[in-house]
Design an enzyme around this catalytic site. Sequence first.
Site, short mmCIF file in Angstrom:
data_model
loop_
_atom_site.label_atom_id
_atom_site.label_comp_id
_atom_site.label_asym_id
_atom_site.label_seq_id
_atom_site.Cartn_x
_atom_site.Cartn_y
_atom_site.Cartn_z
N THR A 154 0.81 -1.22 0.00
CA THR A 154 0.00 0.00 0.00
C THR A 154 0.83 1.25 0.00
OG1 THR A 154 -1.75 -1.04 1.21
CG2 THR A 154 -1.48 1.27 1.62
N ASP A 194 -4.04 4.74 -1.53
CA ASP A 194 -4.32 4.18 -2.86
C ASP A 194 -5.44 3.17 -2.68
OD1 ASP A 194 -2.64 1.18 -3.42
OD2 ASP A 194 -2.59 2.25 -1.50
N ARG A 224 -5.42 -0.31 -4.10
CA ARG A 224 -5.15 -1.66 -4.61
C ARG A 224 -4.93 -2.62 -3.45
NH1 ARG A 224 -0.30 -2.62 -8.79
NH2 ARG A 224 -1.83 -1.77 -10.24
N LYS A 236 -9.29 2.02 1.95
CA LYS A 236 -8.28 1.88 2.99
C LYS A 236 -8.39 2.93 4.06
CE LYS A 236 -5.19 -0.26 -0.27
NZ LYS A 236 -3.87 -0.33 -0.85
N GLY A 292 -1.07 -3.35 5.52
CA GLY A 292 -0.78 -4.64 6.13
C GLY A 292 -1.85 -5.63 5.71
N SER A 294 4.13 -0.23 1.52
CA SER A 294 5.25 -0.53 0.61
C SER A 294 5.62 0.68 -0.24
CB SER A 294 4.90 -1.73 -0.26
OG SER A 294 3.70 -1.48 -0.95
N ASP A 323 5.48 1.92 -7.20
CA ASP A 323 5.48 0.72 -6.35
C ASP A 323 4.50 -0.29 -6.91
OD1 ASP A 323 3.91 -0.14 -3.30
OD2 ASP A 323 5.78 -0.99 -4.08
N SER A 364 1.12 -0.90 -4.90
CA SER A 364 0.09 0.14 -4.85
C SER A 364 -0.39 0.43 -6.25
CB SER A 364 0.63 1.43 -4.25
OG SER A 364 1.40 1.18 -3.12
#
Lengths: 213, 285
Positions: free
Chosen positions: B77, B93, B95, B109, B123, B205, B242, B245
């Site tokens: 994330t 984000d 995803r 999220k 997480g 991440s 990343d 994400s």
Amino acid sequence: MGDSQYSFSLTTFSPSGKLVQIEHALTAVGSGQTSLGIKAANGVVIATEKKLPSILVDETSVQKIQILTPNIGVVYSGMGPDSRVLVRKSRKQAEQYQRLYKETIPVTQLVRETAAVMQEFTQSGGVRPFGVSLLVAGFDDKGPQLYQVDPSGSYFSWKASAMGKNVSNAKAFLEKRYTDDMELDDAVHTAILTLKEGVLTPAEIEDYLQEVE
Amino acid sequence: MGMKGNGSNHECSRERVKGEEEAAAELLLCREPIRIMSKGEVDYVHARGGFSFDSCRRNEMLLNKGLKPSSFLKTGTTIVGLIFQDGVILGADTRATEGPIVADKNCEKIHYMAPNIYCCGAGTAADTEAVTDTISSHLKLHRYHTARESRVVTALTLLKSHLFRYQGHVSAALVLGGVDVTGPHLHTIYPHGSTDSLPFATMGSGSLAAMAVFESKYHEGLSRDEGVKLVCEAICSGIFNDLGSGSNVDICVITKGQKEYLRNHLLPNPRTYISSKGYSFSKKT
């Protein structure tokens, strides 16, 4: 009767088939402040007299009508501290129901769970029944609802009800003035008048009614 | 970035978010309070045994024998938060990944904690959902009892106590933000229960990509539009740089007495490949 011999232990029936402790609890309720509730066509109103023991008491710190969920409220007659415990438990149960079913708790469900708690305390060892009767008012998808929960754990749905002191006068007054298609404003008005019944003399009530109408 | 305490702890928790979870070999039989989901109990009650770590031992044994662990839905994330002049802005984000597969292209999220407090979670998705739901319930009951608005530090303490009690097994890294009577607050919470209080924060991440944007462009006294623009930039940086994400940007702006939840504020990855005529395949292809 040999009832008095069985009046100390909650978990023992008397020969006449009564649990005398519960009768005593109802007496405690009957000597509490008057509270009442009226179901109108588009809502419910609950009311009680906030009679403080002295003028020195900070009246903003006393809250007799409590909120359980955003659409359910409760008022009590009897021992205030007992009602606080029940309010706390009910709030928690409503929240757990919401967490589990992702649905706001229906009024009947909350009443049922509160009544179950009150019943527990009539069948356990070493505890006494709650010295309060609760009037639970709520509005959910089934419309406005008003329930009374007694120390024994039994609950009733009412169109209008009163508890505490002057119950018979208050109920007679409500019977006379209640109509099925009452609006919420009328219900509030009636509730205030009913409470005043116990406080003012009939002459004063006439004056007030003339003033208002 | 607030690097309080042991630097290696931070490394540890970031690993947890990016890669596979290491099997925990600790056997903790602790008497810890759990909430009983039944009638009657008002306060926490000590249950016999508490959280049972027995399965951890079994899992480790299975791993040693060569069993591949089942993968779970993680939110690799990018989540961010920053304090601007009137309050707090949170961004995330959308995803959700399950190993190399995108499990949810548009998940939420940013979780509700209280009318004035929101929390972004990175997480394991189930962990972040469960922990924010539980603490949100707690805060609601607290509001009824005290007849006051919830404070961000209350949410913070409830969350960190919960996570510490589970010794990092609840894999939730959170960015908590809100405005209460004491002002705007922004905190980060790591899976083991440590917390930081910061003017701008990133987790997940994609946190390094987002932090790079913040470090170069953040300054105090941002206006609302500047703040939203900066948060979008940071999240987009995470989305494009990343793998964990992607998809859209969600924003939540919290100010004194008001909150705006801007779901899918930015859609930088629209679907462009659907042919309106449909596809036809001849037989035997």
